[in-house]
Design a protein around this motif. Sequence first.
Motif, PDB file in Angstrom:
ATOM      1  N   VAL A   1       0.798  -1.242   0.057  1.00  0.00           N
ATOM      2  CA  VAL A   1       0.084   0.190  -0.133  1.00  0.00           C
ATOM      3  C   VAL A   1       0.776   1.249   0.044  1.00  0.00           C
ATOM      4  N   THR A   2       0.407   2.159  -0.652  1.00  0.00           N
ATOM      5  CA  THR A   2       1.240   3.588  -0.845  1.00  0.00           C
ATOM      6  C   THR A   2       0.307   4.574   0.043  1.00  0.00           C
ATOM      7  N   ILE A   3       1.145   5.333   0.574  1.00  0.00           N
ATOM      8  CA  ILE A   3       0.294   6.428   1.112  1.00  0.00           C
ATOM      9  C   ILE A   3       1.199   7.963   0.866  1.00  0.00           C
ATOM     10  N   SER A   4       0.442   8.979   0.646  1.00  0.00           N
ATOM     11  CA  SER A   4       1.030  10.017   0.000  1.00  0.00           C
ATOM     12  C   SER A   4       1.125  11.043   1.147  1.00  0.00           C
ATOM     13  N   ILE A   5       2.290  11.737   1.493  1.00  0.00           N
ATOM     14  CA  ILE A   5       2.497  12.701   2.443  1.00  0.00           C
ATOM     15  C   ILE A   5       2.546  14.115   1.977  1.00  0.00           C
ATOM     16  N   VAL A   6       1.815  14.996   2.287  1.00  0.00           N
ATOM     17  CA  VAL A   6       1.611  16.363   1.742  1.00  0.00           C
ATOM     18  C   VAL A   6       2.482  17.294   2.278  1.00  0.00           C
ATOM     19  N   PRO A   7       3.396  18.077   1.853  1.00  0.00           N
ATOM     20  CA  PRO A   7       4.271  18.942   2.403  1.00  0.00           C
ATOM     21  C   PRO A   7       3.557  19.936   3.320  1.00  0.00           C
ATOM     22  N   SER A   8       4.329  20.171   4.576  1.00  0.00           N
ATOM     23  CA  SER A   8       3.689  21.154   5.444  1.00  0.00           C
ATOM     24  C   SER A   8       4.117  22.325   5.138  1.00  0.00           C
ATOM     25  N   LEU A   9       3.319  23.323   4.366  1.00  0.00           N
ATOM     26  CA  LEU A   9       4.065  24.622   3.974  1.00  0.00           C
ATOM     27  C   LEU A   9       3.893  25.590   4.956  1.00  0.00           C
ATOM     28  N   LYS A  10       2.962  25.546   5.909  1.00  0.00           N
ATOM     29  CA  LYS A  10       2.643  26.672   6.716  1.00  0.00           C
ATOM     30  C   LYS A  10       3.119  26.627   8.150  1.00  0.00           C
ATOM     31  N   THR A  11       3.251  25.418   8.844  1.00  0.00           N
ATOM     32  CA  THR A  11       3.717  24.955   9.938  1.00  0.00           C
ATOM     33  C   THR A  11       4.764  24.009   9.878  1.00  0.00           C
ATOM     34  N   ILE A  12       5.195  23.884  10.997  1.00  0.00           N
ATOM     35  CA  ILE A  12       6.126  22.725  11.040  1.00  0.00           C
ATOM     36  C   ILE A  12       5.704  21.467  11.445  1.00  0.00           C
ATOM     37  N   ALA A  13       5.899  20.188  10.750  1.00  0.00           N
ATOM     38  CA  ALA A  13       5.139  19.014  11.345  1.00  0.00           C
ATOM     39  C   ALA A  13       5.954  18.393  12.380  1.00  0.00           C
ATOM     40  N   THR A  14       5.178  17.881  13.338  1.00  0.00           N
ATOM     41  CA  THR A  14       5.878  17.027  14.594  1.00  0.00           C
ATOM     42  C   THR A  14       5.187  15.668  14.935  1.00  0.00           C
ATOM     43  N   THR A  15       5.891  14.961  15.704  1.00  0.00           N
ATOM     44  CA  THR A  15       5.301  13.867  16.139  1.00  0.00           C
ATOM     45  C   THR A  15       4.214  14.482  17.288  1.00  0.00           C
ATOM     46  N   SER A  16       3.632  13.360  17.924  1.00  0.00           N
ATOM     47  CA  SER A  16       2.623  13.820  18.980  1.00  0.00           C
ATOM     48  C   SER A  16       3.457  14.195  20.460  1.00  0.00           C
ATOM     49  N   THR A  17       4.726  13.819  20.419  1.00  0.00           N
ATOM     50  CA  THR A  17       5.461  14.067  21.406  1.00  0.00           C
ATOM     51  C   THR A  17       6.300  15.280  21.439  1.00  0.00           C
ATOM     52  N   GLY A  18       6.283  15.956  20.299  1.00  0.00           N
ATOM     53  CA  GLY A  18       6.580  17.330  19.846  1.00  0.00           C
ATOM     54  C   GLY A  18       8.171  17.169  19.132  1.00  0.00           C
ATOM     55  N   LYS A  19       8.486  16.119  18.725  1.00  0.00           N
ATOM     56  CA  LYS A  19       9.611  15.691  18.036  1.00  0.00           C
ATOM     57  C   LYS A  19       9.613  16.357  16.489  1.00  0.00           C
ATOM     58  N   ILE A  20      10.812  17.077  15.977  1.00  0.00           N
ATOM     59  CA  ILE A  20      10.679  17.335  14.603  1.00  0.00           C
ATOM     60  C   ILE A  20      11.887  16.748  13.964  1.00  0.00           C
ATOM     61  N   TYR A  21      11.397  16.123  12.749  1.00  0.00           N
ATOM     62  CA  TYR A  21      12.300  15.521  11.983  1.00  0.00           C
ATOM     63  C   TYR A  21      12.478  16.059  10.580  1.00  0.00           C
ATOM     64  N   MET A  22      13.652  16.079   9.991  1.00  0.00           N
ATOM     65  CA  MET A  22      13.891  16.456   8.499  1.00  0.00           C
ATOM     66  C   MET A  22      14.467  15.421   7.790  1.00  0.00           C
ATOM     67  N   ARG A  23      14.256  15.558   6.295  1.00  0.00           N
ATOM     68  CA  ARG A  23      14.876  14.407   5.439  1.00  0.00           C
ATOM     69  C   ARG A  23      15.662  15.034   4.719  1.00  0.00           C
ATOM     70  N   VAL A  24      16.911  14.401   4.926  1.00  0.00           N
ATOM     71  CA  VAL A  24      18.145  14.554   4.173  1.00  0.00           C
ATOM     72  C   VAL A  24      18.496  13.098   3.356  1.00  0.00           C
ATOM     73  N   ALA A  25      18.421  13.522   2.216  1.00  0.00           N
ATOM     74  CA  ALA A  25      18.695  12.375   1.142  1.00  0.00           C
ATOM     75  C   ALA A  25      17.469  11.595   1.425  1.00  0.00           C
ATOM     76  N   ASP A  26      18.023  10.239   1.667  1.00  0.00           N
ATOM     77  CA  ASP A  26      16.848   9.189   1.942  1.00  0.00           C
ATOM     78  C   ASP A  26      16.682   8.702   3.333  1.00  0.00           C
ATOM     79  N   THR A  27      17.130   9.710   4.299  1.00  0.00           N
ATOM     80  CA  THR A  27      17.182   9.256   5.516  1.00  0.00           C
ATOM     81  C   THR A  27      16.672  10.798   6.488  1.00  0.00           C
ATOM     82  N   CYS A  28      15.956  10.149   7.509  1.00  0.00           N
ATOM     83  CA  CYS A  28      15.352  11.391   8.456  1.00  0.00           C
ATOM     84  C   CYS A  28      16.552  11.600   9.625  1.00  0.00           C
TER      85      CYS A  28
END
Length: 120
Positions: A93-120
């Motif tokens: 199954v594939t799911i699409s993730i939409v870019p978060s353009l106006k806010t910073i996406a976080t986990t429910s615990t408040g952690k922020i992750y960024m993508r660098v090449a093929d790694t978070c």
Amino acid sequence: MQAESNIIEYKSIRKIQTSDGLRDLAETCVCLANEQGGTIAIGIDDKTKEPPAGQRIEQEEINNALSRLRNQTYSVGIGNPVVYTHANGGEYVTISIVPSLKTIATTSTGKIYMRVADTC
């Protein structure tokens, strides 16, 4: 299948079957949302780039996983799932993730992750 990149991620079906796996998947969703968005293929083996032969994914399992992912992320747009059958008969199954353009996406615990090449 394409190689993993900054917009494509492959995850084992086990990721949606355990709490730890879903937590890892939520981090990947946040990662992609904080960059340019992307696609997560669930049920694909990272090394072979294909699902196990004969693998089946139940709609209830997908719905449960998406509900839990949405509860574990903030400001992450998760698109509708699409189930595919690979040439070997295995489903993924594939799911699409939409870019978060106006806010910073976080986990429910408040952690922020960024993508660098093929790694978070």
